[in-house]
Scaffold this motif. Structure first.
Motif, mmCIF file in Angstrom:
data_model
loop_
_atom_site.group_PDB
_atom_site.id
_atom_site.type_symbol
_atom_site.label_atom_id
_atom_site.label_comp_id
_atom_site.label_asym_id
_atom_site.label_seq_id
_atom_site.Cartn_x
_atom_site.Cartn_y
_atom_site.Cartn_z
ATOM 1 N N ALA A 70 3.068 -28.141 13.719
ATOM 2 C CA ALA A 70 3.462 -27.785 12.552
ATOM 3 C C ALA A 70 3.850 -25.965 12.732
ATOM 4 N N LEU A 71 3.105 -25.342 13.733
ATOM 5 C CA LEU A 71 3.565 -23.845 13.862
ATOM 6 C C LEU A 71 4.760 -24.144 14.447
ATOM 7 N N GLN A 72 5.373 -24.647 15.262
ATOM 8 C CA GLN A 72 6.512 -24.812 16.101
ATOM 9 C C GLN A 72 7.491 -24.844 14.833
ATOM 10 N N LYS A 73 7.460 -25.832 13.936
ATOM 11 C CA LYS A 73 8.364 -26.246 13.000
ATOM 12 C C LYS A 73 8.205 -25.124 11.737
ATOM 13 N N GLY A 74 7.177 -24.265 11.689
ATOM 14 C CA GLY A 74 7.251 -23.364 10.478
ATOM 15 C C GLY A 74 6.540 -23.780 9.293
ATOM 16 N N GLU A 75 5.893 -24.997 9.481
ATOM 17 C CA GLU A 75 4.836 -25.468 8.566
ATOM 18 C C GLU A 75 3.681 -24.625 8.391
ATOM 19 N N VAL A 76 3.436 -23.802 9.484
ATOM 20 C CA VAL A 76 2.163 -22.848 9.527
ATOM 21 C C VAL A 76 2.586 -21.612 9.996
ATOM 22 N N ASP A 77 2.112 -20.749 9.526
ATOM 23 C CA ASP A 77 2.645 -19.253 9.983
ATOM 24 C C ASP A 77 1.803 -18.804 11.286
ATOM 25 N N VAL A 78 0.494 -19.058 11.208
ATOM 26 C CA VAL A 78 -0.451 -18.593 12.282
ATOM 27 C C VAL A 78 -1.652 -19.740 12.526
ATOM 28 N N VAL A 79 -1.919 -19.806 13.930
ATOM 29 C CA VAL A 79 -3.180 -20.644 14.080
ATOM 30 C C VAL A 79 -4.060 -19.801 14.767
ATOM 31 N N LEU A 104 0.833 -1.224 -0.108
ATOM 32 C CA LEU A 104 -0.101 0.179 0.104
ATOM 33 C C LEU A 104 1.012 1.176 -0.047
ATOM 34 N N ASP A 105 2.156 1.108 0.365
ATOM 35 C CA ASP A 105 2.984 2.387 0.231
ATOM 36 C C ASP A 105 4.241 1.829 0.512
ATOM 37 N N SER A 106 5.502 2.530 0.480
ATOM 38 C CA SER A 106 6.856 2.399 0.301
ATOM 39 C C SER A 106 7.240 1.429 1.298
ATOM 40 N N ALA A 107 6.643 1.543 2.398
ATOM 41 C CA ALA A 107 7.121 0.870 3.651
ATOM 42 C C ALA A 107 6.669 -0.564 3.733
ATOM 43 N N MET A 108 5.727 -1.109 2.854
ATOM 44 C CA MET A 108 5.336 -2.315 2.668
ATOM 45 C C MET A 108 5.843 -2.981 1.646
ATOM 46 N N VAL A 109 6.525 -2.517 0.739
ATOM 47 C CA VAL A 109 7.022 -3.160 -0.689
ATOM 48 C C VAL A 109 7.652 -4.422 -0.168
ATOM 49 N N GLU A 110 8.427 -4.560 0.822
ATOM 50 C CA GLU A 110 9.180 -5.689 1.174
ATOM 51 C C GLU A 110 8.194 -6.864 1.434
ATOM 52 N N LEU A 111 7.042 -6.561 1.749
ATOM 53 C CA LEU A 111 6.038 -7.853 2.285
ATOM 54 C C LEU A 111 5.203 -7.729 1.043
ATOM 55 N N GLU A 112 5.177 -7.336 -0.074
ATOM 56 C CA GLU A 112 4.236 -7.581 -1.010
ATOM 57 C C GLU A 112 4.282 -9.004 -1.671
ATOM 58 N N ASN A 113 3.069 -9.522 -1.738
ATOM 59 C CA ASN A 113 2.834 -10.827 -2.359
ATOM 60 C C ASN A 113 3.146 -11.869 -1.205
ATOM 61 N N THR A 114 3.286 -11.456 -0.073
ATOM 62 C CA THR A 114 3.661 -12.515 0.908
ATOM 63 C C THR A 114 2.283 -13.226 1.276
ATOM 64 N N SER A 115 2.714 -14.545 1.001
ATOM 65 C CA SER A 115 1.369 -15.482 1.546
ATOM 66 C C SER A 115 1.403 -15.937 2.770
ATOM 67 N N ILE A 116 0.241 -16.437 3.244
ATOM 68 C CA ILE A 116 0.001 -16.943 4.632
ATOM 69 C C ILE A 116 -0.419 -18.323 4.741
ATOM 70 N N ASN A 117 0.003 -19.176 5.630
ATOM 71 C CA ASN A 117 -0.249 -20.484 5.671
ATOM 72 C C ASN A 117 -0.792 -20.436 7.053
ATOM 73 N N ALA A 118 -2.075 -20.659 7.195
ATOM 74 C CA ALA A 118 -2.896 -20.721 8.515
ATOM 75 C C ALA A 118 -3.776 -21.967 8.670
ATOM 76 N N THR A 119 -3.844 -22.263 9.736
ATOM 77 C CA THR A 119 -4.571 -23.282 10.263
ATOM 78 C C THR A 119 -5.474 -22.885 11.330
ATOM 79 N N TYR A 120 -6.538 -23.860 11.511
ATOM 80 C CA TYR A 120 -7.611 -23.459 12.979
ATOM 81 C C TYR A 120 -7.325 -24.652 13.881
ATOM 82 N N LEU A 121 -7.943 -24.102 15.104
ATOM 83 C CA LEU A 121 -7.579 -25.170 16.286
ATOM 84 C C LEU A 121 -8.645 -24.887 17.124
ATOM 85 N N HIS A 122 -9.658 -25.865 17.383
ATOM 86 C CA HIS A 122 -10.818 -25.960 18.221
ATOM 87 C C HIS A 122 -11.134 -27.269 18.767
ATOM 88 N N SER A 123 -12.277 -27.209 19.727
ATOM 89 C CA SER A 123 -12.364 -28.521 20.354
ATOM 90 C C SER A 123 -13.291 -29.540 19.300
#
Length: 351
Positions: free
Chosen positions: A114-123, A82-101
């Motif tokens: 998987a989160l610990q090992k870096g296979e997933v970026d966010v839970v 969106l601006d020059s400060a974000m250029v280095e993050l452009e086109n960054t993809s996210i690998n997410a998964t959910y966690l519930h009962s």
């Protein structure tokens, strides 16, 4: 006393790693919209910043459906500068998964590993207080709907949730809320007090914070297995599933008369209650939506139930759909991988 002991309780808040409690920031969804942004894009950009530093994130939602939908949204997100400060993050993809009962114990453990090992970026989860989380890789904890007073948004719950980022020296927490509840205020007051004490202790002794390394990523489920099954590469080609690499996968079509007002009359008994990935398609065969499920039949029925409480986006998708297709996978973990790959490849309009 002469013995050197005191009868007064001792508040043990100083960490031997010298890491401070994370800073907490409150962000108003309304103010973000007024500035031309929205909470989901704002959240995704924060996660992209952590990915660039090889760090992880935890996001807390209010419901299990919210956790699944948000994980799906993040998987299909592509960061745009969106601006020059974000250029280095452009086109960054996210690998997410959910966690519930709704997940089995070993499945929950697999996702955290998987989160610990870096296979997933966010839970994305509902209640991360149930787990004995040892995740020093997590530098960002986000609480959505932090102003929704309740058990998981109480002072104690918020303190414990924020503490998930207290093992990383870059730890930070964000509360998305329209107002400051009493629980939020108490949580922030306690956290700020702990930070001041730790910072003063570090300055006095010349200590520098260091992130912990964490324990082994092995779970006791691994120790009980004689062999770890090799994760099979799951691919989807134009003609369907590539059976040369995944001979056990079969694409099954289920025609639906969704124009019928009595959606409950649509037969789904032949859909197995097993893990897999499902595809909602329109009359032209174009993919509208891709999702995963632990039990395919229950999940597909949830879209057709007369009392289903879907958002406008999903309601529109179901109205357009004429067919649902599904693929059975060996496990829910395989369904997670397959869904992520398919969403990134096909970019369905309703994901």
């Amino acid at each position: 006393s002469s013995t050197g002991f005191t009868q007064e309780p001792v508040d043990m808040v100083i960490r031997p790693t010298h890491v401070c409690d994370p800073e907490i920031e409150v962000r108003s969804p309304t103010m973000l919209r007024d500035k031309g942004s929205n909470p989901m894009n704002d959240l995704a950009h924060e996660i992209c910043q952590r990915i660039a530093k090889n760090e992880r994130a935890l996001v807390l939602t209010l419901t299990k459906r919210d956790a699944e939908d948000l994980a799906s949204y993040l998987n299909s997100y592509e960061n745009k500068a969106l601006d020059s400060a974000m250029v280095e993050l452009e086109n960054t993809s996210i690998n997410a998964t959910y966690l519930h009962s709704g997940l089995k114990t070993d499945e929950r453990a697999d996702r955290l590993r998987a989160l610990q090992k870096g296979e997933v970026d966010v839970v994305v989860g509902v209640n991360c207080l149930r787990e004995g989380l040892d995740l020093p890789q997590v530098s960002l904890v986000v609480v959505l709907g932090a102003d929704s007073e309740g058990f998981l948004r109480s002072e104690t719950a918020l303190l414990q949730t924020v503490g998930r980022a207290a093992r990383n020296r870059h730890g930070r927490a964000i509360f998305y809320a329209e107002r400051d509840t009493m629980s939020m205020k108490k949580c922030m007051d306690v956290t700020n007090d702990r930070r001041k004490k730790q910072l003063a202790h570090n300055a006095l002794h010349g200590y520098k914070p260091r992130s912990t390394k964490g324990s082994s990523t092995m779970t006791f489920f691994d120790l009980l297995r004689d062999e770890i099954e090799a994760e099979q590469q799951l691919e989807f080609t134009k003609g369907g599933i590539d059976k040369s690499s995944s001979p056990h996968l079969t694409l099954t079509k289920v025609p639906l008369n969704l124009k019928d007002s009595k959606k409950t009359s649509i037969p789904t008994d032949h859909i197995p209650g097993l893990p897999g990935v499902y595809f909602w398609k329109d009359c032209d065969g174009s993919i509208l939506y891709i999702g995963k499920a632990v039990k395919l039949r229950s999940r597909i029925n949830s879209y057709l139930a007369p009392n289903a409480n879907h958002g406008k986006r999903i309601e529109t998708m179901v109205e357009k759909a004429t067919t649902v297709e599904f693929v059975l996978t060996p496990s829910e973990r395989d369904a997670l991988v397959l869904e992520s790959n398919l969403i990134k490849k096909h970019k369905p309009p309703f994901n």
